[in-house]
Structures are given as C-alpha cells and as structure tokens.
Design a protein around this motif. Structure first.
Motif, PDB file in Angstrom:
ATOM      1  N   ASP A  23      64.813  43.269  28.593  1.00 15.56           N
ATOM      2  CA  ASP A  23      65.428  43.562  27.288  1.00 15.56           C
ATOM      3  C   ASP A  23      64.365  43.957  26.267  1.00 15.56           C
ATOM      4  OD1 ASP A  23      68.014  43.081  28.163  1.00 15.56           O
ATOM      5  OD2 ASP A  23      68.040  40.989  27.488  1.00 15.56           O
ATOM      6  N   VAL A  30      63.436  52.114  23.425  1.00 14.23           N
ATOM      7  CA  VAL A  30      64.256  52.686  22.354  1.00 14.23           C
ATOM      8  C   VAL A  30      63.362  53.081  21.173  1.00 14.23           C
ATOM      9  CG1 VAL A  30      66.122  52.291  20.692  1.00 14.23           C
ATOM     10  CG2 VAL A  30      66.332  51.390  23.018  1.00 14.23           C
ATOM     11  N   LYS A 227      78.216  60.229  29.335  1.00 16.12           N
ATOM     12  CA  LYS A 227      78.702  58.987  28.725  1.00 16.12           C
ATOM     13  C   LYS A 227      77.717  57.839  28.970  1.00 16.12           C
ATOM     14  CE  LYS A 227      83.549  60.074  28.604  1.00 16.12           C
ATOM     15  NZ  LYS A 227      84.878  59.870  29.180  1.00 16.12           N
ATOM     16  N   GLY A 229      74.304  58.700  28.810  1.00 18.30           N
ATOM     17  CA  GLY A 229      73.069  59.374  28.469  1.00 18.30           C
ATOM     18  C   GLY A 229      73.300  60.412  27.397  1.00 18.30           C
ATOM     19  N   ASN A 243      68.539  51.325  30.594  1.00 12.40           N
ATOM     20  CA  ASN A 243      69.281  50.695  31.681  1.00 12.40           C
ATOM     21  C   ASN A 243      70.038  51.850  32.349  1.00 12.40           C
ATOM     22  OD1 ASN A 243      72.201  50.813  30.585  1.00 12.40           O
ATOM     23  ND2 ASN A 243      71.112  49.849  28.901  1.00 12.40           N
ATOM     24  N   LEU A 245      72.892  52.718  32.530  1.00 10.23           N
ATOM     25  CA  LEU A 245      74.030  53.234  31.781  1.00 10.23           C
ATOM     26  C   LEU A 245      73.612  53.843  30.445  1.00 10.23           C
ATOM     27  CD1 LEU A 245      76.584  50.377  32.577  1.00 10.23           C
ATOM     28  CD2 LEU A 245      76.464  52.672  33.564  1.00 10.23           C
ATOM     29  N   ASP A 246      72.326  53.956  30.229  1.00  3.51           N
ATOM     30  CA  ASP A 246      71.819  54.614  29.016  1.00  3.51           C
ATOM     31  C   ASP A 246      70.473  55.255  29.347  1.00  3.51           C
ATOM     32  OD1 ASP A 246      71.216  55.522  26.498  1.00  3.51           O
ATOM     33  OD2 ASP A 246      71.387  53.572  25.502  1.00  3.51           O
ATOM     34  N   ARG A 248      68.324  58.678  28.815  1.00  2.00           N
ATOM     35  CA  ARG A 248      68.311  59.824  27.909  1.00  2.00           C
ATOM     36  C   ARG A 248      67.245  60.854  28.280  1.00  2.00           C
ATOM     37  NH1 ARG A 248      69.476  56.731  22.109  1.00  2.00           N
ATOM     38  NH2 ARG A 248      70.911  55.212  23.012  1.00  2.00           N
TER      39      ARG A 248
ATOM     40  N   LEU B  31      67.704  49.122  17.050  1.00  5.50           N
ATOM     41  CA  LEU B  31      68.730  49.051  18.103  1.00  5.50           C
ATOM     42  C   LEU B  31      70.127  49.153  17.480  1.00  5.50           C
ATOM     43  CD1 LEU B  31      67.473  46.249  20.557  1.00  5.50           C
ATOM     44  CD2 LEU B  31      66.952  48.674  20.547  1.00  5.50           C
ATOM     45  N   ASP B  34      70.746  52.769  16.270  1.00  6.26           N
ATOM     46  CA  ASP B  34      71.012  53.622  17.431  1.00  6.26           C
ATOM     47  C   ASP B  34      72.426  53.390  17.961  1.00  6.26           C
ATOM     48  OD1 ASP B  34      69.845  55.387  19.668  1.00  6.26           O
ATOM     49  OD2 ASP B  34      70.627  53.667  20.769  1.00  6.26           O
ATOM     50  N   LEU B  39      74.155  55.958  20.543  1.00  5.78           N
ATOM     51  CA  LEU B  39      74.321  55.254  21.821  1.00  5.78           C
ATOM     52  C   LEU B  39      75.439  55.870  22.664  1.00  5.78           C
ATOM     53  CD1 LEU B  39      73.335  52.508  23.238  1.00  5.78           C
ATOM     54  CD2 LEU B  39      75.502  51.588  22.452  1.00  5.78           C
ATOM     55  N   PRO B  40      75.130  56.262  23.898  1.00  3.29           N
ATOM     56  CA  PRO B  40      76.222  56.714  24.766  1.00  3.29           C
ATOM     57  C   PRO B  40      77.164  55.544  25.075  1.00  3.29           C
ATOM     58  CG  PRO B  40      74.128  56.649  25.979  1.00  3.29           C
ATOM     59  CD  PRO B  40      73.815  56.338  24.556  1.00  3.29           C
ATOM     60  N   GLU B  41      78.439  55.845  25.226  1.00  2.00           N
ATOM     61  CA  GLU B  41      79.430  54.761  25.232  1.00  2.00           C
ATOM     62  C   GLU B  41      79.215  53.729  26.338  1.00  2.00           C
ATOM     63  OE1 GLU B  41      82.924  57.629  25.786  1.00  2.00           O
ATOM     64  OE2 GLU B  41      83.522  55.986  27.088  1.00  2.00           O
ATOM     65  N   LYS B  42      78.764  54.175  27.497  1.00  2.00           N
ATOM     66  CA  LYS B  42      78.598  53.198  28.584  1.00  2.00           C
ATOM     67  C   LYS B  42      77.410  52.258  28.360  1.00  2.00           C
ATOM     68  CE  LYS B  42      80.717  56.036  32.191  1.00  2.00           C
ATOM     69  NZ  LYS B  42      80.488  56.773  33.463  1.00  2.00           N
ATOM     70  N   GLY B  43      76.537  52.620  27.419  1.00  2.00           N
ATOM     71  CA  GLY B  43      75.342  51.802  27.184  1.00  2.00           C
ATOM     72  C   GLY B  43      75.587  50.559  26.342  1.00  2.00           C
ATOM     73  N   PHE B  46      74.738  46.673  27.939  1.00  2.00           N
ATOM     74  CA  PHE B  46      73.327  46.270  28.013  1.00  2.00           C
ATOM     75  C   PHE B  46      72.693  46.233  26.632  1.00  2.00           C
ATOM     76  CE2 PHE B  46      73.553  47.427  32.590  1.00  2.00           C
ATOM     77  CZ  PHE B  46      72.991  46.278  33.112  1.00  2.00           C
ATOM     78  N   ARG B  47      73.127  47.128  25.742  1.00  2.00           N
ATOM     79  CA  ARG B  47      72.584  47.107  24.389  1.00  2.00           C
ATOM     80  C   ARG B  47      72.892  45.765  23.711  1.00  2.00           C
ATOM     81  NH1 ARG B  47      70.748  50.878  20.962  1.00  2.00           N
ATOM     82  NH2 ARG B  47      69.689  51.432  22.894  1.00  2.00           N
ATOM     83  N   GLN B  49      73.264  42.949  25.142  1.00  2.00           N
ATOM     84  CA  GLN B  49      72.366  41.966  25.749  1.00  2.00           C
ATOM     85  C   GLN B  49      70.958  42.069  25.160  1.00  2.00           C
ATOM     86  OE1 GLN B  49      72.795  41.961  30.054  1.00  2.00           O
ATOM     87  NE2 GLN B  49      70.591  41.547  30.300  1.00  2.00           N
ATOM     88  N   GLN B  50      70.483  43.302  24.962  1.00  2.00           N
ATOM     89  CA  GLN B  50      69.143  43.509  24.402  1.00  2.00           C
ATOM     90  C   GLN B  50      69.080  42.968  22.975  1.00  2.00           C
ATOM     91  OE1 GLN B  50      69.085  47.723  25.168  1.00  2.00           O
ATOM     92  NE2 GLN B  50      68.525  47.462  27.323  1.00  2.00           N
ATOM     93  N   THR B  53      68.929  39.164  23.064  1.00  2.00           N
ATOM     94  CA  THR B  53      67.583  38.692  23.432  1.00  2.00           C
ATOM     95  C   THR B  53      66.614  38.781  22.257  1.00  2.00           C
ATOM     96  OG1 THR B  53      67.841  39.221  25.766  1.00  2.00           O
ATOM     97  CG2 THR B  53      65.587  39.165  24.929  1.00  2.00           C
ATOM     98  N   LEU B  54      66.574  39.930  21.595  1.00  2.00           N
ATOM     99  CA  LEU B  54      65.637  40.058  20.471  1.00  2.00           C
ATOM    100  C   LEU B  54      66.003  39.102  19.334  1.00  2.00           C
ATOM    101  CD1 LEU B  54      64.419  43.692  19.872  1.00  2.00           C
ATOM    102  CD2 LEU B  54      63.691  42.021  21.523  1.00  2.00           C
TER     103      LEU B  54
END
Lengths: 503, 503
Positions: A23, A30, A227, A229, A243, A245-246, A248, B31, B34, B39-43, B46-47, B49-50, B53-54
């Motif tokens: 993460d 990013v 979707k 990327g 990840n 799913l993202d 780019r 983050l 973005d 952010l692409p929708e599928k991301g 995980f985003r 989760q990131q 964590t931060l």
C-alpha cells in the motif's frame, strides 16, 4: 508469539504486513505518476520530500524485526501450498538481501547517486563527458562494493544483473550477444547494400487529437481495460501499476513524427496488459509481482514489434489510419507504409533505433558495463571505447558526447545490469510469439482481422498469471519448451527483413 | 535523551516528526484527489485499502511516545519564539485530544460510520428516511459518548462544534441564528412580496469548453497561482492542498446551468487562495494550517458572494461573458443578469440555495443537531421536525425524504457541528470584506476594473499568513476590531437586496 499461532494465522500475518508495505509503495507510485503528469511546477520540492518520507516508511516496514520473525516461522513450512511457499522463499530472499546493505553504504549510495545524476545533467548541458567522469568513477567504485555485498558466482557483474533479471549471468549474455555480433552483423551489412527506404511521409504533420484517439483505440483494441487503467500525457512514456485493477500508461505526442506516439502506445500497452494480468489475490506478495524486467519487456516488445510492426497488424489498421490522415497517407500504399515503419538504419541514439540495430546499442552497453565492473575498462577511456564500438558495430561516427556516451540516464542513476534486459525482452518476445503462433490455431488470421483476443488469452494463460513464481528462465522453458535462445529472434528477423529488403 | 538536547535541537526534532506526519497526510490527500478526478472505476477497492493503510500510519506517527516526549520537553519553554510556542501548545492539544479516544471507541465509530453511510445511500435510493434512522440513532449515541470523551463547558454540542471551529459555542450561535430568524425573516418576506426575477436565460445551453475557459480565466484573474495549483473536473467541486505550493481545485460543468461552474470556480478559488497564502515555512505545523473551517469558508464566500456576485465584479466581466455567449446573453442587460444571479427564492435543497435563504437551511440543521445531541429531538421524529422547520422558516413543503432530511451526507459521516461553519463563513466574510473596504482606499473601484490585487494583498496580509496562530475569534477581532457580529452581514444583505428588489 508466532510459535503459538497456526500456519494459516502466521501466513495471514505475513500477508497483512506485505500488503501494508505494498500500500505504501503503491501510494508512492501514485505520487510518482502525479509528478510526471499533473504536478504544478512549484509543487516539486515538497513532493520530493513526501516521496522521501514514504520511501523511508516503506523501507522501515520491510526491515522490521516482526516481519523477519514471521518469515522465519514460516520458512520451510511444507503445509503451505506451493504458491504460499514460494512467496515465503522470495520474501525471505528479498528481506535477506535488503539486510545485507550496511546503512553507511546506503547513505553513501544515495549521496553519490544524487551527485552523479546532477553531474550527468551538467555534462549533457555542456556536451562534455569529462564533467560526468569523476562522479561516474565514484559510482562504479560503489557498484563494485555492491557486488561484494550481494555476493556472486563467476563474474562480479552477475550480482548486479540479478537485481533486474534473476538467474541471468554473463555466460548466458556472452553467448547471446556473440550471436548478435556474428549473426546480426552480416544481416545488417546485407540490408545496408539494399536501396534506402523512404519514410519521409511519417514526418509530415499529424494532428495531435487524431493521434491521441488513434492510440487510445489501439490500446482498447489490444484488450487494455480502460476501466482498470487510463492514458495521460507525460514527457517520457511509462507504465505504472498501483494494483492490477489500476494500471496506467502515459504517452507523448509529436505532431511531426507519427511513429512517436503510436508505438509508444502499443509498447506501454504491452507492459500494462501484463500488469493487468497479474493475480489480484496475490496483491503485495512476490507471486503478484512481475517475473523480471526481461519478461516485462518481452510483453511490451511482443506487442510493439512482433504484433505492432507486422504486416498482419497493419492490414487491418492501415485503411483506418489512411482515413484519419488522408492528406499524408492517402497515396501511400500499405507496402510502402509497412517498409517505412520497419526501416533499418544504423544510428547514434538507442531510443530511436530500429528493431534490429537496437541490439547493437545494448551489446555495446553490456560490454562496457562488464568492463567497468571487472576493471578492464577505465572510466577515463569510456568515451573512446564508446565511440570505437559505435564505429565498429554500427558504422557510425559519434560527433559529440550528447550523441554518444552521455545519451542514457541509467548509469547516473547507478542502474548497472539494466540494459541487457531490453535485449532479453526482445528475444523472449520472439520466442514467446513463435510459441503462441504454434499453439494457437489461426492466430495470424485473427491478428490480420484486428482480433487480439486469442493472443491476449494465450498470454493471460501462459505468461501473465504467475508473477515471480517462476524465474524468467523457468517461465521461458515452461511456455516454449526450452530456455531462451537467440535463434528464434534471428529466424524472426531474417524472415521479416528478408521480406522487406527482398533477399 | 531530549533533556540533553538544546531547545533548538528539540524544536528541530519536533519539526521533523510533524513534517513526516504531514508528508503522509498529504500523500493521503493526493490519493484522495486522484480518487475524485482520475481513478479508473475498478481501482476503487485497492485505493480504499491504500488510504486505510496510510491513515493508520499517520495515526501511529502522531500518537508515538517519542512525539509526546518531545512535546513535553518543549512545553512552556519561553525561549522559543511566539510562533514556535504556539505550535507546541497546539500540537500538544491535538496530541492530548487524540489520546482521549479509547481504541474501542475509535473502532466502533469507524464501524458505525461505515454502516450509517451505507444506510444513508440505501435510504436515498429508496427515498425512505426510516431505512437511515436506526443507523443514525446509533451514530448519535456515539456522538453523545464523544462529547463526554472530549469534555465540554455548557452544552454538550460545544464539544463537537469545537472540532471544526475552536472557541465557538451554542451561546454564540444561538445569538447569531436568533438574529437570522428575527432579522432575515422579515427581509425574506419583503422580497417575496416583490415581482419574481427572471433567470431562465441562465439555463440555456452554455458550451462546456467555453465555460471551462471562462472559469479558469476568472481563477487566474483572482490571483490563483496556476504554477502552484491546477483545476480538474470532479463530480463534486472541492479544494485540496498538498502544501501551499500545490493547491488544487476541481469543478463540474453543467451545460444547462451557467451558474453551476462559474461560482463553484470562484468559491473554490477563494479556498485555494487561502491555502496558497499559508506560510510554507510552517509546513506540517499548526501555524501552517488553516485557522478553522469557518475562516476557510469565509475566504470562499467572500470571493464567491461579496466579490463574485457583486455588480462591481460583473461590470468588468459581463461584457466578456456576453462576447462568449452572444446567443444567450447578447440581449440580456447587465442589470438583468445581476438580478438573476442574485435571485432570492426559498427552496428545498441547501446546496442550491441563494445567498440569503441559505442561512435558514443552516439554522434548521443547527437546531436539529443541538436537539439530537441534548436529547430534546428524537431520531424517530427527525423527519417530522425537519419538514416542520422548512414549512415554518422557508415556507416550502418537503415532498419527500430525498428533498428533505436525506439530502446531506454530513450526518451519515458523523459530521455533527460542521454545518454552522458554513454560516459563520458568510458572516466572517461580510465582516472581513467591510473591513477591507474601509482599510483599502479605492477598493471598489479596483474591483470594478477587474483588479483584485489590492484585495488579495489585504487578505494575504491580514487573514492568510497566521494559520492556527489565532483562533477564528481572535483573528476576527484582530482584522476587524471586534468579535463576529451578525450585523455586518445584515447590513450587506439589506443593501444588496434592497438595491435588487427596490425597497
């Protein structure tokens, strides 16, 4: 106490710790992506500080004693499934390697990297290698120390090589680059004797927006999931993943060079398809990471060259391209276009080289790196050696340092052992693509029809899903039935250029 | 041992620790930015989760015992300069407050926030408050607990209020909102008796790109530094800062509502000018942070309303706007345009309210929040109370829950005590702007000439550079010579709407 926990609980702890590190590293990615795409210019200073802070946090987390305890507890535990066992082995390797570096060395490397990067910038501005040489000499001393820290078998350069391509060694590379010399040199000579190909029409004015749309359409057509990327503009094209799913990509557009954006899109698209194909359930774990730089590059080059510079590919796309740019291409035949985009011409700059002469550029850098590390080449003589190699292998005269020894950023960053992965990527690509053509019935016809689904499925089944479970050698053998050989690339090159140049 | 270090060394340690925390928090802000822009929708998964964590890393760093030791070592050290002393006092306050929360409470709050947010989403979809009510009841129980954890004087709501506006209390707000009721209600009645203003032409088709260019030009014109910021598109406009040299705004464009983007640009621009005006040398420290939400909002509203909805402002910009949209505005006089953009009309939705009726929306929420926290309003009766208040103060009938009690996200997030800062912002803005008009000779004439430099300079001198060195009350007194009074807003409103509605 880890001892009192079940294997499943210990593995869950391991996963949590690794994903936390991931993460932070992905947050760093990013910040890096933003820096290259959208960062306002005055924001660079604080951004640098933010990146330094997150890097040190990621480092602290990965060197924490708790992680070591967990890894030790799980090491050799055969009740884990094979992927889990491999993750523990690889994380332990990574952890141990990390631990080998004395803090003083890391600090010194950071200092010297900063110094040599700025010396390189300065030297480029002044077009004068002698400004870079002292810092480079210091860098090479440190890289020699690093080979001792890491340890190696055979040539000390192997230690550095393994940082980018696990299992690669000078024995393997010497064999391969020897074949580059002995087999590609005559091919190049043969090509140089043919009439020159005209590619002037690639340098007419190509509208920015039309290029952007065409490039984006190619990416979608390849199967890049927008979707999961996106594409943006940056000075140097790159792919970055936060990840699977993202993932780019970035590109650049040159209105006076049609090739610049198009093949950068396809190239980065190949990298991105690989990252999108890594298993999400292995997020943060070694088996969720790319196999190696060479395998990564095999994916970008397979799409860029084996697919994206093929006649089959353009049979489908060229009519569309002509419609987009009728003034530039309306009177240019598919055959003329195909020849132009594959024109072979020895040149000074690696990043502008064609698919064939490219490997001479890499071979030269490989020979030089090896010599710098084993002491057979001195930094003082580097410029002379460089220019001499270019004369000998590429038949070009280096006019100045910017077009010669100062052209690449890599050494100033301390990236020794990186260059060979570019060539390995092409050679893996040729071998993989030949395997796909054998294994997928009617693959060429599908490509000629603009349908890359069968190829992508093959890659998604055979190459993408394993992460670091296999080394590049193991993966190559699994996919193609044999270790990497130069012969597959040679066959490909002979067939392609024989067709284009008519011999 | 901190004891063996000099004051300067201890303060340097404090600064390093705080800036490290700021780096992580600002990475989080990147983050978040973005996520809302690119952010692409599928991301999204995980985003999330990131971000978690931060956030936990930032929390760990800010609750670390080392920081506490440093703060204790510097507490009351009068050899520090006044700003340094204030930083230590405020960081200690923040640290102590943070420590008050039991881990079990934090976990439960996180669980309930998640639950109530999703219940709110579901309730909105079904247009049914009863779906949200049980989760909201649980949230309010926790907020009541939180008032005990934080401690308070007077009304328990003060504890929550102080999270957003230090020093604010129900005594002050009761006085102010009482004046809203007694002084604004008659003004509203007076306005409602005048002939209705036509603003249909604001809802013709306004081209997207032309709107974008116009909004960006306004931002630049205001003095927003685009080398230390940028504008992008998001669903909901917002301002975010990663440091004073990277302050970004977002906007949205509605091609059928000219007002949507324009005043959102000016509003966010006001926020952004404030953030760009915070002192870079106080990065990561309390005196480098915005004074309060109310003061932040004063900056956005001063620009949006006192400047951006004034006749002076449009004297300069309207001819330019007419040139951009001749078909829509060519035949609309400046006077008609000015009246249209200031039309007062009681309505159901807070975010669409005009500058005047807006404060009734806030007053209603304030009364409700106070009642929910002190138990005089029950969650079960909330919908009824809401609808009754809207009938009473805004003379509108709430047709359903989406246009009523379910319209705002704030309560589902647990943000109680936030709403009042919106009104405080407007009232501070009126008082600040009146002070600026008094203190800057010829300010109105400069604004009428499209020159905001004198106003910005005044703000940069009097409001922006102090961060949290002053509370909002202290700042207000320093800038205007007196504490916040409602009278300045009333004078402004009477003058403005008297002119527009002709009484």
């Amino acid at each position: 106490m880890p001892g009192s926990k079940s294997t499943a609980e210990q593995y869950a702890d391991y996963k949590i710790k690794m994903q936390k590190i991931a993460d932070v590293r992905n947050a760093l990615a990013v910040l890096g992506w933003d820096q290259e795409t959208y960062l306002p210019e005055k924001g660079a200073g604080f951004r640098g500080q933010q990146i330094t802070t997150l890097s040190s946090i990621a480092h602290e987390l990965f060197t924490a004693p708790e992680l070591e305890t967990i890894l030790q507890g799980l090491k050799g535990n055969t009740t884990l499934d094979p992927v889990e066992q491999k993750n523990i082995i690889l994380s332990t390797e990574d952890f141990e390697k990390n631990k080998k570096y004395p803090a003083a060395f890391v600090a010194e490397m950071s200092r010297v990297t900063n110094e040599s990067y700025h010396a390189w910038i300065k030297a480029r501005k002044a077009n004068d290698y002698s400004i870079f040489a002292p810092a480079l000499a210091r860098m090479i001393e440190l890289k020699k120390q690093e080979t001792d820290i890491l340890g190696y078998e055979g040539h000390p350069y192997n230690a550095l090589l393994n940082e980018y391509e696990k299992g690669a060694h000078t024995g393997m590379l010497d064999t391969i680059f020897n074949e580059v010399k002995t087999a590609l040199s005559p091919l190049l000579t043969q090509i140089e004797q043919q009439p020159a190909i005209n590619k002037d029409f690639l340098h007419l004015h190509y509208n920015r927006d039309a290029q952007w749309k065409f490039g984006l359409a190619l990416l979608e057509n390849m199967g890049y999931d927008l979707k999961a990327g996106r594409q943006d503009v940056s000075e140097h094209p790159f792919t970055t993943s936060f990840n699977p799913l993202d993932v780019r990509v970035t590109t650049r557009i040159d209105e006076n060079d049609f090739g610049n954006m198009t093949w950068s899109c396809i190239h980065e698209g190949g990298h991105a398809l690989y990252e999108q194909g890594l298993p999400t359930e292995q997020y943060g774990l070694p088996c969720g990471e790319a196999t190696s730089l060479g395998i990564h590059e095999s994916q970008s080059r397979l799409w860029e060259n084996n697919v994206g510079r093929s006649l089959l590919f353009w049979q489908y796309h060229y009519p569309r391209l002509q419609q987009l740019f009728p003034e530039n291409l309306g009177n240019v035949s598919l055959d003329a276009f195909y020849k132009a985009i594959n024109k072979v011409q020895p040149s000074l700059i690696r990043t502008e080289a064609d698919e064939l002469t490219y490997h001479f550029h890499i071979m030269i850098r490989y020979e030089i790196e090896k010599g710098l590390i084993d002491g057979s080449i001195d930094v003082k003589d580097l410029k002379h050696t460089w220019n001499e190699y270019y004369r000998q292998y590429l038949h070009v005269t280096v006019p100045d340092d910017v077009h010669g020894v100062l052209q690449d950023i890599h050494w100033s960053h301390g990236s020794f052992g990186y260059f060979p992965t570019y060539s390995l990527g092409s050679f893996y690509a040729a071998q993989f693509f030949a395997a796909a053509q054998k294994q997928v019935p009617g693959l060429d016809a599908r490509i000629a029809g603009g349908d890359y689904q069968p190829l992508l499925e093959w890659l998604r089944t055979n190459v993408h899903p394993f992460g670091r479970f296999y080394t590049s050698n193991e993966l190559c053998e699994k996919v193609t039935g044999k270790q990497l050989v130069f012969g597959e690339f040679l066959t490909y090159a002979k067939g392609k250029y024989g067709g284009i140049y008519g011999f």
